[in-house]
Design a protein around this motif. Structure first.
Motif, short mmCIF file in Angstrom:
data_model
loop_
_atom_site.label_atom_id
_atom_site.label_comp_id
_atom_site.label_asym_id
_atom_site.label_seq_id
_atom_site.Cartn_x
_atom_site.Cartn_y
_atom_site.Cartn_z
N THR A 15 -4.11 -19.14 3.13
CA THR A 15 -3.50 -20.24 3.85
C THR A 15 -4.30 -21.49 3.54
OG1 THR A 15 -2.79 -18.82 5.66
CG2 THR A 15 -2.91 -21.17 6.13
N GLN A 16 -3.62 -22.54 3.14
CA GLN A 16 -4.28 -23.82 2.88
C GLN A 16 -4.27 -24.61 4.18
OE1 GLN A 16 -2.86 -26.05 -0.52
NE2 GLN A 16 -3.13 -27.95 0.60
N ALA A 62 0.99 -20.25 2.56
CA ALA A 62 1.33 -21.11 3.70
C ALA A 62 0.39 -22.31 3.73
CB ALA A 62 1.21 -20.33 5.01
N VAL A 63 0.88 -23.39 4.31
CA VAL A 63 0.07 -24.60 4.49
C VAL A 63 0.05 -24.92 5.98
CG1 VAL A 63 -0.19 -27.04 3.94
CG2 VAL A 63 0.71 -25.47 2.23
N ARG A 68 -9.65 -30.04 2.64
CA ARG A 68 -8.82 -28.83 2.64
C ARG A 68 -9.74 -27.61 2.66
NH1 ARG A 68 -5.65 -30.83 -2.29
NH2 ARG A 68 -4.08 -32.13 -1.33
N ARG A 69 -9.29 -26.58 3.33
CA ARG A 69 -9.98 -25.30 3.33
C ARG A 69 -8.94 -24.23 3.05
NH1 ARG A 69 -13.42 -28.47 3.11
NH2 ARG A 69 -15.20 -28.75 4.46
N TYR A 70 -9.40 -23.13 2.50
CA TYR A 70 -8.51 -22.01 2.19
C TYR A 70 -9.03 -20.78 2.92
CZ TYR A 70 -6.80 -25.09 -1.43
OH TYR A 70 -6.25 -26.16 -2.09
N THR A 71 -8.17 -20.21 3.77
CA THR A 71 -8.55 -19.02 4.51
C THR A 71 -7.70 -17.85 4.04
OG1 THR A 71 -6.99 -19.56 6.27
CG2 THR A 71 -9.25 -20.32 6.55
N VAL A 72 -8.29 -16.68 4.04
CA VAL A 72 -7.59 -15.49 3.54
C VAL A 72 -6.65 -14.96 4.61
CG1 VAL A 72 -7.89 -13.13 2.74
CG2 VAL A 72 -9.49 -14.89 2.04
N ARG A 73 -5.43 -14.73 4.23
CA ARG A 73 -4.46 -14.09 5.12
C ARG A 73 -4.50 -12.59 4.94
NH1 ARG A 73 0.34 -17.66 6.67
NH2 ARG A 73 1.13 -15.68 7.38
N ALA A 74 -4.59 -12.16 3.68
CA ALA A 74 -4.60 -10.72 3.38
C ALA A 74 -5.30 -10.50 2.04
CB ALA A 74 -3.19 -10.17 3.34
N TRP A 75 -6.23 -9.54 2.04
CA TRP A 75 -6.88 -9.17 0.79
C TRP A 75 -5.96 -8.24 0.01
CZ3 TRP A 75 -10.72 -12.13 -0.30
CH2 TRP A 75 -11.59 -12.59 0.67
N CYS A 76 -5.96 -8.39 -1.29
CA CYS A 76 -5.16 -7.51 -2.14
C CYS A 76 -5.89 -6.17 -2.31
CB CYS A 76 -4.88 -8.16 -3.49
SG CYS A 76 -6.33 -8.44 -4.50
N THR A 77 -5.19 -5.19 -2.83
CA THR A 77 -5.79 -3.86 -3.00
C THR A 77 -6.91 -3.89 -4.03
OG1 THR A 77 -4.05 -3.32 -4.58
CG2 THR A 77 -3.73 -2.60 -2.30
N ASN A 78 -6.82 -4.79 -5.01
CA ASN A 78 -7.88 -4.91 -6.01
C ASN A 78 -9.19 -5.35 -5.35
OD1 ASN A 78 -9.05 -4.95 -8.58
ND2 ASN A 78 -8.58 -7.12 -8.83
N TYR A 79 -9.12 -6.32 -4.44
CA TYR A 79 -10.32 -6.77 -3.74
C TYR A 79 -10.86 -5.66 -2.84
CZ TYR A 79 -13.52 -9.13 -0.66
OH TYR A 79 -14.64 -9.47 0.05
#
Length: 66
Positions: A5-6, A38-39, A14-25
């Motif tokens: 989310t931006q 999303a913004v 601006r800051r960027y927060t994680v909504r969901a980590w992918c399976t690779n992470y």
């Protein structure tokens, strides 16, 4: 890619927060490229870098005293 989310603040930062980590992470713990889904506008707030501290620590007074 991980979903982010931006967040845009009144000060223009601006800051960027994680909504969901992918399976690779989740398996490697290595961040991939962000994918903004999303913004969010926080026009009534300043970011943490621009906001004044709520409580000023006592050691900070010693540094700023002339």
């Amino acid at each position: 890619m991980c979903d982010y989310t931006q967040v845009e603040y009144r000060c223009g930062h601006r800051r960027y927060t994680v909504r969901a980590w992918c399976t690779n992470y989740e398996t490697t713990h290595r961040r991939c490229l962000p994918f903004v889904v999303a913004v969010e506008y926080r026009i009534n707030e300043r970011c943490g870098d621009c906001r004044a501290p709520v409580i000023e620590p006592s050691w900070m007074n010693a540094l700023t005293r002339d």
